[in-house]
Motif scaffolding. Structure first.
Motif, mmCIF file in Angstrom:
data_model
loop_
_atom_site.group_PDB
_atom_site.id
_atom_site.type_symbol
_atom_site.label_atom_id
_atom_site.label_comp_id
_atom_site.label_asym_id
_atom_site.label_seq_id
_atom_site.Cartn_x
_atom_site.Cartn_y
_atom_site.Cartn_z
ATOM 1 N N LYS A 1 -13.346 12.693 -13.607
ATOM 2 C CA LYS A 1 -12.194 12.424 -12.688
ATOM 3 C C LYS A 1 -11.799 11.106 -12.976
ATOM 4 C CE LYS A 1 -14.280 11.672 -8.504
ATOM 5 N NZ LYS A 1 -13.831 11.366 -6.857
ATOM 6 N N GLU A 2 -12.870 10.267 -13.430
ATOM 7 C CA GLU A 2 -12.649 8.943 -13.603
ATOM 8 C C GLU A 2 -11.800 8.563 -14.603
ATOM 9 O OE1 GLU A 2 -15.808 10.146 -13.187
ATOM 10 O OE2 GLU A 2 -16.403 9.267 -11.543
ATOM 11 N N ASN A 3 -11.201 9.459 -15.416
ATOM 12 C CA ASN A 3 -10.479 9.296 -16.627
ATOM 13 C C ASN A 3 -9.124 9.747 -16.320
ATOM 14 O OD1 ASN A 3 -13.094 10.263 -17.813
ATOM 15 N ND2 ASN A 3 -12.087 8.480 -18.983
ATOM 16 N N LEU A 4 -8.901 10.758 -15.097
ATOM 17 C CA LEU A 4 -7.573 10.943 -14.757
ATOM 18 C C LEU A 4 -6.720 10.306 -13.830
ATOM 19 C CD1 LEU A 4 -8.757 14.596 -14.138
ATOM 20 C CD2 LEU A 4 -8.095 13.881 -16.340
ATOM 21 N N PHE A 5 -5.343 9.997 -14.363
ATOM 22 C CA PHE A 5 -4.393 9.019 -13.470
ATOM 23 C C PHE A 5 -3.282 9.719 -13.350
ATOM 24 C CE2 PHE A 5 -7.949 6.579 -15.044
ATOM 25 C CZ PHE A 5 -8.152 5.423 -14.210
ATOM 26 N N GLU A 6 -2.568 9.041 -12.531
ATOM 27 C CA GLU A 6 -1.178 9.578 -12.505
ATOM 28 C C GLU A 6 -0.130 8.551 -12.183
ATOM 29 O OE1 GLU A 6 -0.250 11.746 -8.576
ATOM 30 O OE2 GLU A 6 -1.904 10.673 -7.778
ATOM 31 N N LEU A 7 1.093 8.410 -12.589
ATOM 32 C CA LEU A 7 1.959 7.523 -12.552
ATOM 33 C C LEU A 7 2.494 7.163 -11.098
ATOM 34 C CD1 LEU A 7 3.480 5.530 -14.721
ATOM 35 C CD2 LEU A 7 5.200 7.224 -14.823
ATOM 36 N N VAL A 8 2.631 6.207 -10.730
ATOM 37 C CA VAL A 8 3.361 5.924 -9.529
ATOM 38 C C VAL A 8 4.418 4.910 -9.645
ATOM 39 C CG1 VAL A 8 1.415 6.546 -8.046
ATOM 40 C CG2 VAL A 8 1.563 4.045 -8.533
ATOM 41 N N SER A 9 5.477 4.914 -8.847
ATOM 42 C CA SER A 9 6.597 3.859 -9.172
ATOM 43 C C SER A 9 6.741 3.325 -7.824
ATOM 44 C CB SER A 9 7.799 4.589 -9.670
ATOM 45 O OG SER A 9 8.365 5.576 -8.934
ATOM 46 N N GLU A 10 7.230 1.827 -7.934
ATOM 47 C CA GLU A 10 7.278 1.234 -6.692
ATOM 48 C C GLU A 10 8.725 0.215 -6.839
ATOM 49 O OE1 GLU A 10 5.205 -2.161 -4.055
ATOM 50 O OE2 GLU A 10 4.278 -1.580 -5.926
ATOM 51 N N LYS A 11 9.701 0.561 -5.920
ATOM 52 C CA LYS A 11 10.941 -0.236 -5.973
ATOM 53 C C LYS A 11 10.666 -1.637 -5.481
ATOM 54 C CE LYS A 11 15.519 0.365 -6.826
ATOM 55 N NZ LYS A 11 15.820 0.246 -8.362
ATOM 56 N N ILE A 12 10.743 -2.819 -6.136
ATOM 57 C CA ILE A 12 10.785 -3.853 -5.786
ATOM 58 C C ILE A 12 12.096 -4.661 -6.029
ATOM 59 C CG2 ILE A 12 9.388 -6.399 -6.002
ATOM 60 C CD1 ILE A 12 7.027 -4.420 -6.896
ATOM 61 N N GLY A 13 12.921 -4.790 -5.104
ATOM 62 C CA GLY A 13 14.329 -5.601 -5.300
ATOM 63 C C GLY A 13 15.219 -4.486 -6.205
ATOM 64 N N GLU A 14 15.435 -5.150 -7.314
ATOM 65 C CA GLU A 14 16.098 -4.582 -8.289
ATOM 66 C C GLU A 14 15.326 -3.703 -9.413
ATOM 67 O OE1 GLU A 14 19.704 -3.856 -7.875
ATOM 68 O OE2 GLU A 14 19.254 -4.950 -6.101
ATOM 69 N N GLN A 15 14.121 -4.124 -9.361
ATOM 70 C CA GLN A 15 13.106 -3.418 -10.322
ATOM 71 C C GLN A 15 12.316 -2.196 -9.799
ATOM 72 O OE1 GLN A 15 10.978 -7.066 -11.581
ATOM 73 N NE2 GLN A 15 12.304 -6.888 -13.437
ATOM 74 N N THR A 16 12.111 -1.400 -10.775
ATOM 75 C CA THR A 16 11.218 -0.134 -10.540
ATOM 76 C C THR A 16 9.825 -0.673 -11.218
ATOM 77 O OG1 THR A 16 12.923 1.404 -10.282
ATOM 78 C CG2 THR A 16 10.844 2.039 -10.698
ATOM 79 N N LYS A 17 8.763 -0.560 -10.651
ATOM 80 C CA LYS A 17 7.433 -1.069 -11.363
ATOM 81 C C LYS A 17 6.645 0.315 -11.374
ATOM 82 C CE LYS A 17 3.676 -4.397 -10.790
ATOM 83 N NZ LYS A 17 3.169 -5.386 -10.069
ATOM 84 N N PHE A 18 6.124 0.612 -12.682
ATOM 85 C CA PHE A 18 5.229 1.662 -12.835
ATOM 86 C C PHE A 18 3.962 1.190 -12.810
ATOM 87 C CE2 PHE A 18 8.930 3.498 -15.189
ATOM 88 C CZ PHE A 18 9.340 4.432 -14.273
ATOM 89 N N LYS A 19 3.117 1.817 -12.165
ATOM 90 C CA LYS A 19 1.565 1.660 -12.062
ATOM 91 C C LYS A 19 0.804 3.036 -12.424
ATOM 92 C CE LYS A 19 0.500 -0.918 -8.771
ATOM 93 N NZ LYS A 19 0.159 -1.620 -7.226
ATOM 94 N N ILE A 20 -0.318 2.920 -12.659
ATOM 95 C CA ILE A 20 -1.344 4.022 -12.622
ATOM 96 C C ILE A 20 -2.179 3.841 -11.698
ATOM 97 C CG2 ILE A 20 -0.865 4.680 -15.155
ATOM 98 C CD1 ILE A 20 -3.454 3.561 -15.747
ATOM 99 N N LYS A 21 -2.561 5.150 -10.997
ATOM 100 C CA LYS A 21 -3.628 5.113 -10.027
ATOM 101 C C LYS A 21 -4.482 6.373 -10.434
ATOM 102 C CE LYS A 21 -1.470 7.972 -6.287
ATOM 103 N NZ LYS A 21 -1.941 8.100 -4.771
ATOM 104 N N GLU A 22 -5.756 6.161 -9.609
ATOM 105 C CA GLU A 22 -6.420 7.536 -10.116
ATOM 106 C C GLU A 22 -6.035 8.764 -9.264
ATOM 107 O OE1 GLU A 22 -10.333 6.645 -8.159
ATOM 108 O OE2 GLU A 22 -10.606 4.798 -9.595
ATOM 109 N N TYR A 23 -6.070 9.830 -10.127
ATOM 110 C CA TYR A 23 -5.634 11.070 -9.873
ATOM 111 C C TYR A 23 -6.413 11.794 -8.514
ATOM 112 C CZ TYR A 23 -3.502 15.800 -10.864
ATOM 113 O OH TYR A 23 -2.764 16.856 -10.498
#
Length: 142
Positions: free
Chosen positions: A119-141
């Motif tokens: 499970k330490e290798n499994l991640f999911e993509l999360v996005s966050e809207k910051i002003g006019e930008q969308t930031k993609f990050k990964i977090k543990e699944y």
């Protein structure tokens, strides 16, 4: 399976109104998630960086007819990013990736089978809207 990243611990790029900001905790990162959340968009932004960063090698549906295992066997010191891994990677290639100590992997798909991962290798993509930008990050699944 937990092992430190051997090529890069952090990857970041800006593409118009999108920011990709990934922190890698393992040598193999399996990025999973539902359709339409931005996994392939993030892949395309990373692929653009491949032209100027020799540490990055991206593979996707355009490489379907190629021998993926042969390609990755010939390189060393790369972050190898595979989109649509469920289609591109057969079981033999997945096992090779699991044991490869010369490269680091970001595997984008839904099926982590035969990567010898935990499970330490499994991640999911999360996005966050910051002003006019969308930031993609990964977090543990899960």
């Amino acid at each position: 399976m937990r092992s430190k990243p051997i090529v890069m611990e952090h990857f970041s790029t800006v593409h118009s109104s999108f920011v990709v900001d990934f922190v890698f905790k393992n040598n193999i990162t399996v990025l999973m998630g539902d359709s339409g959340i931005g996994k392939t968009a993030a892949f395309s932004f990373i692929r653009e960086c491949m032209a100027v960063n020799p540490q990055i090698l991206c593979l996707n549906y355009l490489d379907y007819q190629k021998d993926i295992k042969e390609i990755i066997c010939k390189v060393e010191g790369k972050l190898i990013v595979v989109d649509n891994a469920d289609i591109l990677l057969n079981d033999d290639t997945r096992k090779y990736i699991s044991l490869d100590d010369k490269n680091q992997y970001l595997i984008i798909g839904r099926n982590p089978k035969n990567f010898f991962t935990t499970k330490e290798n499994l991640f999911e993509l999360v996005s966050e809207k910051i002003g006019e930008q969308t930031k993609f990050k990964i977090k543990e699944y899960l």
